[in-house]
Scaffold this motif. Structure first.
Motif, PDB file in Angstrom:
ATOM      1  N   SER A 341       1.416  -0.455  -4.039  1.00 28.89           N
ATOM      2  CA  SER A 341       2.035  -1.548  -4.614  1.00 28.89           C
ATOM      3  C   SER A 341       3.423  -1.174  -5.477  1.00 28.89           C
ATOM      4  O   SER A 341       3.165  -0.106  -6.116  1.00 28.89           O
ATOM      5  CB  SER A 341       1.207  -2.343  -5.350  1.00 28.89           C
ATOM      6  N   THR A 342       4.573  -1.872  -5.204  1.00 30.71           N
ATOM      7  CA  THR A 342       5.545  -1.527  -6.136  1.00 30.71           C
ATOM      8  C   THR A 342       5.656  -1.990  -7.431  1.00 30.71           C
ATOM      9  O   THR A 342       6.076  -1.225  -8.511  1.00 30.71           O
ATOM     10  CB  THR A 342       7.063  -1.820  -5.508  1.00 30.71           C
ATOM     11  N   VAL A 343       4.632  -2.721  -7.952  1.00 31.17           N
ATOM     12  CA  VAL A 343       4.365  -3.304  -9.219  1.00 31.17           C
ATOM     13  C   VAL A 343       2.852  -2.400  -9.598  1.00 31.17           C
ATOM     14  O   VAL A 343       2.038  -2.391  -8.786  1.00 31.17           O
ATOM     15  CB  VAL A 343       4.127  -4.692  -9.263  1.00 31.17           C
ATOM     16  N   PRO A 344       2.895  -1.960 -10.798  1.00 32.80           N
ATOM     17  CA  PRO A 344       1.730  -1.238 -11.081  1.00 32.80           C
ATOM     18  C   PRO A 344       0.403  -2.127 -11.267  1.00 32.80           C
ATOM     19  O   PRO A 344       0.611  -3.148 -11.971  1.00 32.80           O
ATOM     20  CB  PRO A 344       2.224  -0.803 -12.712  1.00 32.80           C
ATOM     21  N   VAL A 345      -0.711  -1.809 -10.753  1.00 38.55           N
ATOM     22  CA  VAL A 345      -1.904  -2.751 -10.734  1.00 38.55           C
ATOM     23  C   VAL A 345      -2.876  -2.012 -10.790  1.00 38.55           C
ATOM     24  O   VAL A 345      -3.332  -0.722 -10.570  1.00 38.55           O
ATOM     25  CB  VAL A 345      -2.013  -3.107  -9.193  1.00 38.55           C
ATOM     26  N   GLU A 346      -3.493  -2.545 -11.940  1.00 44.48           N
ATOM     27  CA  GLU A 346      -4.902  -1.885 -12.525  1.00 44.48           C
ATOM     28  C   GLU A 346      -6.044  -2.572 -11.836  1.00 44.48           C
ATOM     29  O   GLU A 346      -6.183  -3.756 -11.921  1.00 44.48           O
ATOM     30  CB  GLU A 346      -5.123  -2.258 -14.063  1.00 44.48           C
ATOM     31  N   LEU A 347      -6.907  -1.686 -11.090  1.00 44.39           N
ATOM     32  CA  LEU A 347      -7.935  -2.149 -10.402  1.00 44.39           C
ATOM     33  C   LEU A 347      -9.364  -2.013 -10.972  1.00 44.39           C
ATOM     34  O   LEU A 347      -9.644  -0.803 -11.591  1.00 44.39           O
ATOM     35  CB  LEU A 347      -7.858  -1.534  -9.049  1.00 44.39           C
ATOM     36  N   SER A 348     -10.030  -2.949 -11.039  1.00 45.06           N
ATOM     37  CA  SER A 348     -11.720  -2.895 -11.493  1.00 45.06           C
ATOM     38  C   SER A 348     -12.538  -3.518 -10.233  1.00 45.06           C
ATOM     39  O   SER A 348     -12.426  -4.717  -9.889  1.00 45.06           O
ATOM     40  CB  SER A 348     -11.722  -3.418 -12.667  1.00 45.06           C
ATOM     41  N   ALA A 349     -13.185  -2.686  -9.600  1.00 45.91           N
ATOM     42  CA  ALA A 349     -14.080  -3.169  -8.615  1.00 45.91           C
ATOM     43  C   ALA A 349     -15.651  -2.960  -8.752  1.00 45.91           C
ATOM     44  O   ALA A 349     -15.883  -1.787  -9.007  1.00 45.91           O
ATOM     45  CB  ALA A 349     -13.588  -2.722  -7.202  1.00 45.91           C
ATOM     46  N   ASP A 350     -16.478  -3.910  -8.830  1.00 48.75           N
ATOM     47  CA  ASP A 350     -17.894  -3.509  -9.057  1.00 48.75           C
ATOM     48  C   ASP A 350     -18.709  -4.666  -7.709  1.00 48.75           C
ATOM     49  O   ASP A 350     -18.909  -5.524  -8.019  1.00 48.75           O
ATOM     50  CB  ASP A 350     -18.386  -4.231 -10.487  1.00 48.75           C
ATOM     51  N   SER A 378       6.768 -13.487  -8.755  1.00 42.94           N
ATOM     52  CA  SER A 378       6.299 -13.601 -10.322  1.00 42.94           C
ATOM     53  C   SER A 378       7.341 -12.833 -11.279  1.00 42.94           C
ATOM     54  O   SER A 378       7.649 -13.495 -12.171  1.00 42.94           O
ATOM     55  CB  SER A 378       4.907 -13.012 -10.310  1.00 42.94           C
ATOM     56  N   GLY A 379       8.022 -11.928 -10.953  1.00 44.92           N
ATOM     57  CA  GLY A 379       8.870 -11.060 -11.886  1.00 44.92           C
ATOM     58  C   GLY A 379       8.097 -10.416 -12.835  1.00 44.92           C
ATOM     59  O   GLY A 379       8.362 -10.067 -14.032  1.00 44.92           O
ATOM     60  N   ALA A 380       6.889 -10.027 -12.414  1.00 45.03           N
ATOM     61  CA  ALA A 380       5.748  -9.454 -13.267  1.00 45.03           C
ATOM     62  C   ALA A 380       6.307  -7.952 -13.402  1.00 45.03           C
ATOM     63  O   ALA A 380       6.630  -7.152 -12.382  1.00 45.03           O
ATOM     64  CB  ALA A 380       4.432  -9.416 -12.891  1.00 45.03           C
TER      65      ALA A 380
END
Length: 448
Positions: A341-350, A378-380
């Motif tokens: 992803s070009t937008v920083p994404v924080e991932l948490s998977a359980d 979104s422009g996030a």
């Protein structure tokens, strides 16, 4: 101690007081009162008729001579209740705006015995009969709610009745002019003209309470209508399955068309170019015409390039059908997705229990589509992707700090996601106020 909370409570208290004072003058209050007024004779009359028909039918079926008549009455009861239910449903739609979907039409059986059996097994008709019977006490409560309006309005006219129509207390009358109340105790009377203003105060108080009394009765009636006069859970489930089946069929047809188009316009063209290049080499060799090293290299390079591009397109096409990264599980696949992803994404998977492949695939494509929306619309500056398991569901949630304003009916892919999720009895929830943040939650069963 800080006085800020008390200051914050004043506006809300004022709003409540204004709402209470305005309640008797709203269109909703008068519509609900009219519904209770009309529904009382309709509910009592219909309920009594259905009770009589059912009682006669049940009693006559115990008789050897009139058992047939009793059976016919029992068959007529749900049919009559269906008709009465339609009237109540129309009245609720007209006055309350409660538009409940009509139940499915009655399906006749084959032959005389089959028709009689179908009538006796008419679940919709018996549910309507249940509503008509329940309407007896509810209608009585509605009449009592209307009594609040009547007594309040009558008490407001007490001074006028005393001064103009001569309803003051006569000589030797210790009771005076009665002040009406909707409660069966605490009777009051006015024996002077000044006392009539106590009746006005009582009437005003009664009118302020009347809309809320009718609202409570109408709320209970609404629930009965939805539960007993609608299609029913089974019919709703059948209709929902029909809709999701149609969506699944349409989605599979669209997927097949896309695959056919991609193969026709992409890999097929490349492979045709490879074949043509090899045919040219073969023709030159068969004719014995010298090609030279440069000519052979040029034709072979063109065939190699087209073959490589065809393999790339086939690989991308296969990835669109089932991403190979899912072979190692959903968390690893999402980690690969967020890394690109070009937008920083924080991932948490359980995900302690692995869902079925179909659910994993839908969850992966939902995450991919939602992250694509974050990047494009979104422009996030950052996003959070979380996947959890609980209560037999797989929950996927994407949150961003963008501009907000996303809606499922907008052209952002959310409507397509909702359709895809529905095919496996999942649901999608979008919360995106103007100015953000946006949170999209997808819930999927663990097994398709």
């Amino acid at each position: 101690m800080s006085t800020w909370p008390a200051a914050d409570e004043k506006p809300s208290l004022l709003r409540l007081l204004r709402k209470a004072v305005r309640a008797p003058f709203t269109r909703r209050a008068w519509a609900e009162a009219a519904y209770c007024l009309i529904g009382f004779p309709l509910g009592v009359g219909g309920g009594v008729v259905v009770v009589v028909v059912l009682a006669l039918g049940a009693g006559l079926t115990l008789s050897l001579v009139l058992a047939v008549v009793g059976g016919l009455l029992l068959i007529a009861a749900p049919r009559l209740a269906r008709a009465l239910g339609g009237v109540h449903r129309g009245l609720a739609a007209g006055l309350l705006g409660e538009r409940t979907a009509a139940p499915p039409p009655f399906r006749r059986g084959e032959g005389l015995v089959g028709r009689l059996d179908a009538r006796l097994r008419d679940g919709t008709g018996w549910r309507a009969a249940g509503y008509v019977l329940a309407k007896l006490p509810v209608g009585a409560l509605g009449a009592y709610a209307v009594l609040w309006w009547i007594t309040g309005l009558v008490n407001l006219t007490a001074p006028l009745r005393w001064a103009v129509f001569g309803q003051q207390a006569q000589a030797g009358d210790a009771k005076g002019m009665p002040v009406l109340t909707p409660v069966p105790f605490g009777g009051l009377a006015a024996d002077t003209f000044a006392g009539t203003w106590l009746a006005v105060l009582t009437g005003a108080t009664t009118l302020l309470c009347a809309p809320w009394v009718t609202r409570v009765v109408v709320a209970g009636d609404r629930r009965l209508i939805r539960a007993l006069l609608g299609p029913g859970r089974l019919a709703d489930r059948v209709r929902d399955l029909e809709e999701t089946r149609a969506l699944a069929v349409d989605d599979s047809v669209a997927l097949l068309r896309r695959i056919e188009r991609d193969l026709h316009d992409g890999a097929q063209v490349r492979l045709v170019a490879v074949a043509m290049g090899l045919d040219m080499v073969k023709e030159r060799l068969d004719d014995g015409r010298p090609l030279g090293v440069a000519g052979v290299r040029r034709l072979v390079d063109g065939a190699h390039r087209n073959a490589t591009e065809a393999l790339t397109e086939l690989r991308d096409l296969a990835r669109g059908i089932h991403p190979p990264v899912l072979d190692d599980g959903l968390p690893d696949a999402l980690a690969t997705l967020t890394a690109r992803s070009t937008v920083p994404v924080e991932l948490s998977a359980d995900v302690p229990v692995r869902p079925t492949p179909a659910i994993e695939t839908i969850a992966y494509f939902c995450a991919a589509e939602l992250l694509t929306n974050v990047i494009k619309h979104s422009g996030a500056s950052r996003a959070v992707l979380g996947v959890t398991q609980g209560e037999g569901l797989l929950r996927l949630q994407v949150t961003d700090d963008g501009e907000g304003g996303a809606a499922p009916d907008a052209d952002t892919g959310l409507s397509g996601l909702a359709q895809r999720v529905r095919t496996v009895d999942g649901r999608i929830d979008v919360r995106s106020p103007r100015g953000g943040p946006t949170t999209v939650t997808v819930e999927l069963p663990l097994h398709a």
